[in-house]
Scaffold this motif. Structure first.
Motif, mmCIF file in Angstrom:
data_model
loop_
_atom_site.group_PDB
_atom_site.id
_atom_site.type_symbol
_atom_site.label_atom_id
_atom_site.label_comp_id
_atom_site.label_asym_id
_atom_site.label_seq_id
_atom_site.Cartn_x
_atom_site.Cartn_y
_atom_site.Cartn_z
ATOM 1 N N ASP A 1 0.813 -1.231 0.000
ATOM 2 C CA ASP A 1 0.000 0.000 0.000
ATOM 3 C C ASP A 1 0.841 1.272 0.000
ATOM 4 O O ASP A 1 0.536 2.226 -0.719
ATOM 5 N N HIS A 2 1.917 1.303 0.794
ATOM 6 C CA HIS A 2 2.687 2.538 0.895
ATOM 7 C C HIS A 2 3.670 2.719 -0.263
ATOM 8 O O HIS A 2 4.386 3.709 -0.306
ATOM 9 N N TRP A 3 3.695 1.767 -1.221
ATOM 10 C CA TRP A 3 4.468 1.947 -2.441
ATOM 11 C C TRP A 3 3.638 2.552 -3.572
ATOM 12 O O TRP A 3 4.196 3.000 -4.569
ATOM 13 N N VAL A 4 2.311 2.500 -3.427
ATOM 14 C CA VAL A 4 1.426 2.965 -4.490
ATOM 15 C C VAL A 4 1.675 4.445 -4.766
ATOM 16 O O VAL A 4 1.759 5.262 -3.840
ATOM 17 N N SER A 5 1.832 4.791 -6.035
ATOM 18 C CA SER A 5 2.116 6.145 -6.532
ATOM 19 C C SER A 5 3.543 6.599 -6.259
ATOM 20 O O SER A 5 3.894 7.746 -6.542
ATOM 21 N N GLY A 6 4.365 5.713 -5.714
ATOM 22 C CA GLY A 6 5.774 6.035 -5.516
ATOM 23 C C GLY A 6 6.563 5.840 -6.804
ATOM 24 O O GLY A 6 6.030 5.471 -7.850
ATOM 25 N N VAL A 7 7.877 6.083 -6.710
ATOM 26 C CA VAL A 7 8.731 6.004 -7.900
ATOM 27 C C VAL A 7 8.728 4.600 -8.494
ATOM 28 O O VAL A 7 8.561 4.427 -9.708
ATOM 29 N N LEU A 8 8.899 3.570 -7.640
ATOM 30 C CA LEU A 8 8.927 2.193 -8.148
ATOM 31 C C LEU A 8 7.605 1.839 -8.809
ATOM 32 O O LEU A 8 7.582 1.209 -9.874
ATOM 33 N N HIS A 9 6.505 2.254 -8.207
ATOM 34 C CA HIS A 9 5.194 1.937 -8.761
ATOM 35 C C HIS A 9 5.003 2.585 -10.131
ATOM 36 O O HIS A 9 4.488 1.963 -11.066
ATOM 37 N N ARG A 10 5.431 3.816 -10.273
ATOM 38 C CA ARG A 10 5.247 4.538 -11.538
ATOM 39 C C ARG A 10 6.071 3.925 -12.672
ATOM 40 O O ARG A 10 5.628 3.899 -13.815
ATOM 41 N N TYR A 11 7.272 3.463 -12.358
ATOM 42 C CA TYR A 11 8.169 2.959 -13.400
ATOM 43 C C TYR A 11 8.258 1.430 -13.423
ATOM 44 O O TYR A 11 9.065 0.877 -14.173
ATOM 45 N N PHE A 12 7.439 0.772 -12.622
ATOM 46 C CA PHE A 12 7.530 -0.687 -12.494
ATOM 47 C C PHE A 12 7.246 -1.385 -13.829
ATOM 48 O O PHE A 12 8.040 -2.208 -14.291
ATOM 49 N N VAL A 13 6.133 -1.059 -14.465
ATOM 50 C CA VAL A 13 5.768 -1.709 -15.726
ATOM 51 C C VAL A 13 6.676 -1.269 -16.877
ATOM 52 O O VAL A 13 7.129 -2.120 -17.662
#
Length: 276
Positions: free
Chosen positions: A141-153
């Motif tokens: 949950d606390h990764w959502v909208s973070g840097v890793l989440h944005r560039y993960f895909v």
């Protein structure tokens, strides 16, 4: 009365070296089989028969799961379900591509390379599909909208492109440098797996560290990772046929077990993603 003559089966030294498999001494098909011979060979016992069916039959299981979910989820109008749609389509694709590769790989040395290029590409796309699903449904949950989440895909898409090229290239030095070929191909499969599963590793580590509630998703991901570990071990080790060459030519060699573990791992992965 129409009779169908099944293709002839050969021993290892009767076919070119490019067709040899570690520890497999017999059950080889003609290295210049026709497409019809290849299809017919799937109905006789060769060293590829179980490889073909252990991915052909699961293909239809995953297609059935997709159709059942399609009847209850709105894949067309609901954007929240689009990552699941992509994942399900690629889950259906990779075992089918593998089954076709094993079926038609004995048409020629060139056809063998092309078949496995398609197989490796489908596996890389499946890896990308996992990233879509994890990025949408499995992120902490606390990764959502973070840097890793944005560039993960996007990073997973780059990995898929690079690792497809690397795995395909690994076939060219196979005869002269078999160890290098194996290392390159293994790395091409292991690296995207490790990247895609970063959210799972974190979630499972956090869960075990803090004694969080054990639910269906956590259990499914644990089983998925267990079978993925077995899949990697079987792919790299060529056990048990390496210990007893010729004994597991038709049933029980590592690639058959590899297929079974891969399908079981995907099944548990799908259940966990649906729970999430």
């Amino acid at each position: 009365m129409l009779t169908i003559k099944l293709p002839q089966i050969f021993r290892v030294h009767q076919v070119p070296q490019i067709f040899w498999e570690d520890g497999i001494m017999s059950g080889y098909r003609h290295p210049k089989s026709s497409a019809l011979d290849c299809v017919l060979s799937s109905f006789q016992m060769t060293n590829e028969t179980v490889n073909i069916w252990t991915h052909f039959l699961p293909t239809w299981y995953f297609v059935w799961r997709f159709l059942v979910l399609s009847s209850s989820l709105d894949f067309c109008q609901e954007p929240y379900h689009w990552p699941l749609l992509i994942y399900l389509l690629l889950v259906c694709l990779y075992p089918f591509a593998s089954s076709c590769a094993h079926t038609f790989s004995s048409m020629s040395a060139r056809a063998r390379h092309i078949c496995y290029f398609c197989d490796y590409g489908a596996l890389s796309l499946y890896s990308l599909g996992c990233a879509f699903a994890y990025g949408a449904y499995a992120m902490p949950d606390h990764w959502v909208s973070g840097v890793l989440h944005r560039y993960f895909v996007p990073a997973a898409a780059f990995n898929s492109f690079v690792c497809t090229g690397l795995s395909c290239y690994s076939r060219f030095p196979e005869l002269e440098h078999p160890r290098l070929s194996k290392v390159l191909r293994t790395a091409a499969f292991v690296y995207p797996f490790l990247y895609d599963n970063i959210p799972l590793f974190y979630r499972l580590f956090f869960c075990f560290w803090s004694n969080c509630a054990w639910n269906e998703a956590v259990a499914g991901y644990c089983y998925h990772l267990l079978f993925a570990l077995l899949t990697g071990f079987l792919f790299a080790s060529h056990l048990p046929e390496r210990l007893a060459p010729g004994r597991f030519d038709y049933i029980g060699h590592s690639h058959q077990l590899f297929h079974i573990c891969a399908v079981l791992g995907t099944h548990f992965q799908l259940e966990a993603i649906l729970w999430d």
